[in-house]
Design an enzyme around this catalytic site. Structure first.
Site, PDB file in Angstrom:
ATOM      1  N   GLU A 202      -4.795   6.629  33.460  1.00 42.38           N
ATOM      2  CA  GLU A 202      -5.326   5.445  34.131  1.00 42.38           C
ATOM      3  C   GLU A 202      -6.164   5.789  35.353  1.00 42.38           C
ATOM      4  O   GLU A 202      -7.039   5.019  35.746  1.00 42.38           O
ATOM      5  CB  GLU A 202      -4.196   4.502  34.540  1.00 42.38           C
TER       6      GLU A 202
ATOM      7  N   GLU B 284       5.121   7.498  31.276  1.00 46.89           N
ATOM      8  CA  GLU B 284       3.730   7.437  31.740  1.00 46.89           C
ATOM      9  C   GLU B 284       3.545   8.129  33.079  1.00 46.89           C
ATOM     10  O   GLU B 284       4.324   7.930  34.005  1.00 46.89           O
ATOM     11  CB  GLU B 284       3.326   5.962  31.849  1.00 46.89           C
TER      12      GLU B 284
ATOM     13  N   HIS C 175       4.380   6.582  37.766  1.00 50.39           N
ATOM     14  CA  HIS C 175       3.426   6.476  38.881  1.00 50.39           C
ATOM     15  C   HIS C 175       3.233   7.814  39.582  1.00 50.39           C
ATOM     16  O   HIS C 175       2.896   7.873  40.765  1.00 50.39           O
ATOM     17  CB  HIS C 175       3.898   5.428  39.892  1.00 50.39           C
TER      18      HIS C 175
ATOM     19  N   HIS D   6      -4.995   1.190  29.975  1.00 47.72           N
ATOM     20  CA  HIS D   6      -4.353   0.641  31.170  1.00 47.72           C
ATOM     21  C   HIS D   6      -5.064  -0.652  31.531  1.00 47.72           C
ATOM     22  O   HIS D   6      -6.272  -0.742  31.470  1.00 47.72           O
ATOM     23  CB  HIS D   6      -4.506   1.678  32.289  1.00 47.72           C
TER      24      HIS D   6
ATOM     25  N   ASP E  21       6.954   3.837  33.557  1.00 46.01           N
ATOM     26  CA  ASP E  21       5.812   4.301  34.349  1.00 46.01           C
ATOM     27  C   ASP E  21       6.337   5.069  35.560  1.00 46.01           C
ATOM     28  O   ASP E  21       6.980   4.499  36.439  1.00 46.01           O
ATOM     29  CB  ASP E  21       4.988   3.098  34.799  1.00 46.01           C
TER      30      ASP E  21
END
Length: 401
Positions: A260, A234, A209, A310, A207
């Site tokens: 998400e 991700e 972010h 998510h 991830d």
């Protein structure tokens, strides 16, 4: 004004919409309870949203005035009332509130018919639901605070020992428009330790972010990660920036996932049509609920994109995700956080039964959840830990968490 009462002796009416806030240490769970005029018939949903607890609770209270008196089984109509009659387009807070209410409506509908929600969403399309967890088995501190090789090795080994065959990590450093050699070496070392610990057959998801501030920075890391055979990377760039995502996808064979932080099908449409994603990640708590999630999944399927919702939220969100997965053909894998707190199962009895790295198919009516409100009262609201405050570079620049 209440809707007109039809001449329907079988009508059910919403009488109240309430919230129960449960502090789960690193975040609050916002449980939504919809009461009806039928004795014992209530529905439960979840509208958890990190750092926005009081805002979401207020939004639920505001929306409740629009739907009291309506039949909770008319889910499409209740949703239209909340969205159309809100006048201003709802953002993440309002749509999260709607999502929690919508989960509860499905719970009521399933209970009223004696059927699990997945049956009402189209029926069963798989025999089990594959899941993954994070380092720390759901403990949020481990997810974001695993910064050295020893911690990584120990926590990854525990995940595999618990029977999971897939896990996600957050190890991309905070950064700007270009990565540094030191940061790239750090990511390489951490991935080497992780892959050697879990072995070649455990799926690893990374991830980002959206920490890289440019496609170039994202690609510098993806070039390293590709050598460790990730399941997907991700959110490598800022959410909603379709052109940036397309630029990354054009230069790598590593599958990309995102979604998400997108709200509703409207925001997913350009991303899905761009062909940049391998996996879409709607959050059923934040994107409008199960109906909107099914619409997103249908468009994703038409664009040859899988769906992996998510879900770092609480147990009722997990239950909603389970019913979605059972009934959605292009579902890939489900994020779950059952180890977030030691008492995870005390407040909510939920239908998620894990065997190895899979959930079993639930059979109870509705979402199959029961809430112990006395247990919930033992964990009242507290302000959440502001993890994002650490997202600052050495020179003081504030960057994406």
């Amino acid at each position: 004004m209440l809707p007109p009462t039809p001449n329907d002796p079988g009508a059910i009416r919403i009488t109240a919409v309430e919230t129960v806030v449960v502090n789960a240490e690193m975040r609050n769970w916002i449980l939504v309870k919809v009461r009806t005029d039928q004795d014992g018939l209530v529905g439960w949903g979840e509208a958890s949203l990190n750092w926005k607890t009081r805002a979401v609770v207020g939004a639920v209270e505001d929306l409740a005035t629009m739907i009291v008196g309506r039949d909770p089984r008319d889910i499409e109509q209740v949703l239209r009332v909340m969205t159309k009659h809100s006048y201003y387009r709802l953002g993440i807070v309002g749509v999260t509130a709607i999502s929690g209410i919508e989960h509860a409506l499905w719970d009521i509908l399933g209970k009223s018919l004696g059927q699990p929600v997945w049956r009402l969403l189209g029926g069963q399309v798989r025999d089990r639901v594959r899941v993954y967890t994070h380092l720390g088995l759901g403990d949020m501190r481990s997810v974001y605070d695993t910064v050295d090789e020893g911690q990584l090795r120990e926590r990854a080994a525990k995940v595999v020992e618990q029977g999971y065959d897939a896990l996600k990590v957050v190890l991309i450093p905070y950064g700007g428009h270009l990565s540094t050699p030191a940061d790239r070496r750090h990511v390489d070392r951490m991935m080497s330790v992780l892959r050697s610990t879990v072995g070649p057959d455990v799926d690893i998801m990374i991830d980002f972010h959206a920490r890289p501030a440019s496609p170039a920075a994202a690609l510098q890391y993806i070039e390293i990660l590709g050598g460790y055979d990730p399941m997907f990377c991700e959110e490598p760039v800022a959410p909603g920036d379709t052109e940036a995502l397309r630029a990354v996808a054009a230069r790598t064979s590593v599958p990309l996932a995102a979604g998400e932080r997108l709200v509703g099908l409207r925001e997913f449409l350009p991303v899905l049509s761009s062909k940049a994603l391998a996996v879409a990640q709607p959050d059923l708590n934040h994107t409008g609920g199960l109906l909107e999630g099914k619409r997103i999944a249908a468009v994703a399927d038409a664009e040859l994109v899988g769906v992996a919702p998510h879900n770092p939220n609480g147990p009722i969100a997990g239950a909603a995700a389970l019913h979605f997965a059972v009934s959605t053909p292009n579902f890939v894998i489900q994020e779950e956080m059952s180890g977030a707190v030691d008492w995870y199962d005390e407040v909510v009895s939920a239908p998620m039964k894990r065997v190895g790295s899979h959930w079993e198919i639930p059979t109870a009516p509705g979402l199959g959840v029961e809430v112990d409100e006395a247990a919930a009262a033992r964990h009242p609201y507290e302000p959440e830990v502001p993890h994002s405050s650490s997202a600052v570079l050495g020179d003081g620049t504030v960057v994406d968490w």
